[in-house]
Design a protein around this motif. Structure first.
Motif, mmCIF file in Angstrom:
data_model
loop_
_atom_site.group_PDB
_atom_site.id
_atom_site.type_symbol
_atom_site.label_atom_id
_atom_site.label_comp_id
_atom_site.label_asym_id
_atom_site.label_seq_id
_atom_site.Cartn_x
_atom_site.Cartn_y
_atom_site.Cartn_z
ATOM 1 N N PRO A 264 0.812 -1.235 0.000
ATOM 2 C CA PRO A 264 0.000 0.000 0.000
ATOM 3 C C PRO A 264 0.842 1.282 0.000
ATOM 4 C CG PRO A 264 -0.857 -1.592 1.580
ATOM 5 C CD PRO A 264 0.484 -2.092 1.151
ATOM 6 N N ILE A 265 2.073 1.189 0.491
ATOM 7 C CA ILE A 265 2.928 2.377 0.578
ATOM 8 C C ILE A 265 4.000 2.372 -0.508
ATOM 9 C CG2 ILE A 265 4.463 3.703 2.080
ATOM 10 C CD1 ILE A 265 3.092 2.290 4.457
ATOM 11 N N TYR A 266 4.635 1.211 -0.684
ATOM 12 C CA TYR A 266 5.705 1.080 -1.676
ATOM 13 C C TYR A 266 5.335 -0.011 -2.675
ATOM 14 C CZ TYR A 266 8.288 3.560 1.975
ATOM 15 O OH TYR A 266 8.676 4.459 2.931
ATOM 16 N N PRO A 267 4.881 0.366 -3.866
ATOM 17 C CA PRO A 267 4.426 -0.637 -4.840
ATOM 18 C C PRO A 267 5.560 -1.405 -5.537
ATOM 19 C CG PRO A 267 4.234 1.550 -5.769
ATOM 20 C CD PRO A 267 4.655 1.744 -4.351
ATOM 21 N N ALA A 268 6.773 -0.889 -5.478
ATOM 22 C CA ALA A 268 7.874 -1.511 -6.233
ATOM 23 C C ALA A 268 8.093 -2.984 -5.865
ATOM 24 C CB ALA A 268 9.157 -0.713 -6.047
ATOM 25 N N PRO A 269 8.146 -3.331 -4.566
ATOM 26 C CA PRO A 269 8.371 -4.744 -4.236
ATOM 27 C C PRO A 269 7.317 -5.694 -4.796
ATOM 28 C CG PRO A 269 8.773 -3.377 -2.316
ATOM 29 C CD PRO A 269 8.155 -2.486 -3.351
ATOM 30 N N ILE A 270 6.050 -5.261 -4.795
ATOM 31 C CA ILE A 270 4.997 -6.151 -5.304
ATOM 32 C C ILE A 270 5.140 -6.343 -6.800
ATOM 33 C CG2 ILE A 270 3.167 -4.483 -5.846
ATOM 34 C CD1 ILE A 270 2.640 -7.729 -3.909
ATOM 35 N N LEU A 271 5.620 -5.323 -7.501
ATOM 36 C CA LEU A 271 5.853 -5.455 -8.944
ATOM 37 C C LEU A 271 6.981 -6.441 -9.216
ATOM 38 C CD1 LEU A 271 5.539 -1.701 -10.042
ATOM 39 C CD2 LEU A 271 3.847 -3.535 -10.323
ATOM 40 N N VAL A 272 8.030 -6.351 -8.412
ATOM 41 C CA VAL A 272 9.130 -7.319 -8.532
ATOM 42 C C VAL A 272 8.620 -8.729 -8.230
ATOM 43 C CG1 VAL A 272 11.355 -8.042 -7.594
ATOM 44 C CG2 VAL A 272 10.901 -5.613 -7.988
ATOM 45 N N LEU A 273 7.786 -8.831 -7.192
ATOM 46 C CA LEU A 273 7.228 -10.134 -6.818
ATOM 47 C C LEU A 273 6.394 -10.718 -7.957
ATOM 48 C CD1 LEU A 273 6.641 -12.338 -4.692
ATOM 49 C CD2 LEU A 273 4.694 -10.932 -3.936
ATOM 50 N N LEU A 274 5.577 -9.896 -8.596
ATOM 51 C CA LEU A 274 4.758 -10.370 -9.710
ATOM 52 C C LEU A 274 5.623 -10.858 -10.865
ATOM 53 C CD1 LEU A 274 1.922 -7.682 -9.675
ATOM 54 C CD2 LEU A 274 1.702 -10.114 -9.105
ATOM 55 N N ALA A 275 6.691 -10.125 -11.138
ATOM 56 C CA ALA A 275 7.591 -10.519 -12.234
ATOM 57 C C ALA A 275 8.278 -11.846 -11.918
ATOM 58 C CB ALA A 275 8.623 -9.420 -12.472
ATOM 59 N N LEU A 276 8.759 -11.966 -10.682
ATOM 60 C CA LEU A 276 9.450 -13.200 -10.286
ATOM 61 C C LEU A 276 8.481 -14.387 -10.247
ATOM 62 C CD1 LEU A 276 11.780 -11.864 -7.439
ATOM 63 C CD2 LEU A 276 12.446 -12.562 -9.754
ATOM 64 N N THR A 277 7.249 -14.124 -9.787
ATOM 65 C CA THR A 277 6.247 -15.194 -9.739
ATOM 66 C C THR A 277 5.907 -15.680 -11.144
ATOM 67 O OG1 THR A 277 5.312 -14.282 -7.703
ATOM 68 C CG2 THR A 277 3.932 -15.813 -8.951
#
Length: 337
Positions: A264-277
């Protein structure tokens, strides 16, 4: 060919379904019967296993500690041979298995402590077990370890599974025997210590052992969780990773949780997670195609489920072991105060 005396040890518990098949394959080895002994170490079975074992001309030893590490230590202590070969009660050895191991050991350099071969799959096993077995033969399923990879070339490896391995007995003793604290992973621990004192392991593809795969998705998950726990225990014991890939599932789980919390605060990690997933599931899909090819069956698609379950439960077991140690150390600190 000279035939040195070899002690063949199988540590078992509640193996009434497969133990006769195992013993009969050992009795039919193409090796002079006066040059080897069969030692069955039973972990206080509660089924008909012991009654079945007593039908055969083998030595039966009772293992009151019940675990496999203790069984193997008892087998070594009671053995008469300078070489000790290990297999499991749910295995069937090839008739040339022992002769092949002995011949390779005789021709190997002096620093080879152990020779062993592949951990093959019964075509008659249930579909789920065969999927698990073939999935673990892939790089994504085993990290390339000799335990599951079943290579077709002879080469040095870091470790050999004790369902199919023959050791120089004096080196087992020099390394300090099997650590009986380990419910699983005891062969990996011993092999690590043997490596550390300068000895090698030689993989021989012709030394074949068939190993039954059993269980359901639930039992498979529990087993992988335990493997993760005990791999963490190996790390804590030795202060370094016994296998390079052991920590990867745990890191992935921690990163996924972290990404979801901060998204909710920093979207960058979730984008990396989606790419890695996405990349991960592409690799899982490719691996499932490999399993379909190996099995020659559409049921290989079950690998799409088996591999993620293996990685997640293994990673959770690894994390659980460290979390448990952390809480225990805190409790100890509080009690010391």
């Amino acid at each position: 060919m000279e035939y040195p005396f070899v002690s063949v040890v199988a540590g078992i518990r509640n193996e009434e379904k497969f133990i006769e098949e195992c013993i009969e394959s050992l009795l039919l080895l193409d090796y002079p019967e006066e040059s080897y002994e069969i030692i069955i170490v039973d972990g206080m079975s509660t089924d008909k296993t012991r009654d079945l074992v007593q039908k055969y001309p083998v030595r039966l030893i009772l293992n009151e500690k019940k675990n496999v590490a203790a069984a193997r230590n008892l087998g070594v202590e009671h053995s008469h041979g300078d070489f000790v070969a290990f297999t499991d009660g749910d295995c069937k050895v090839d008739p040339l298995w022992l002769k092949t191991l002995v011949n390779e050991m005789k021709n190997a350099p002096d620093d080879v402590a152990c020779v062993g071969g592949p951990n093959l799959i019964f075509d008659t096993d249930p579909v789920f077990g065969r999927v698990v077995g073939h999935a673990q033969e892939t790089f994504l399923g085993s990290g390339g370890s000799a335990q599951s990879n079943n290579s077709t070339r002879k080469h040095y490896v870091g470790s050999l599974p004790n369902c199919n391995a023959m050791y120089k007995k004096n080196i087992i003793k020099e390394a300090g025997y099997f650590d009986e604290r380990f419910v699983v992973g005891q062969d990996g621990d011993l092999n690590y210590r043997i490596n550390k004192i300068g000895y090698k392991f030689l993989y021989i593809p012709e030394a074949k052992v068939l190993h039954h795969r059993r269980g359901t998705l639930k039992s498979f998950s529990v087993r992988m969780f335990k493997y993760g726990m005990w791999m963490a225990e190996l790390f804590k014991k030795h202060g370094e990773f016994v296998r390079w890939y052991a920590f990867l599932p745990s890191i992935a789980i921690v990163f996924a949780v972290f990404s979801l919390i901060v998204s909710p605060i920093y979207p960058a990690p979730i984008l990396v997670l989606l790419a890695l997933t996405t990349l991960y599931f592409i690799l899982v899909f490719v691996t499932s195609i490999q399993v379909i090819y190996k099995m020659k069956s559409k049921y290989g698609l079950f690998a799409l489920l088996v591999i993620p379950v293996q990685h997640v439960t293994y990673g959770l077991g690894f994390l659980y072991s460290f979390a448990n140690s952390l809480f225990l150390s805190k409790d100890k600190s509080i009690s010391d105060v």
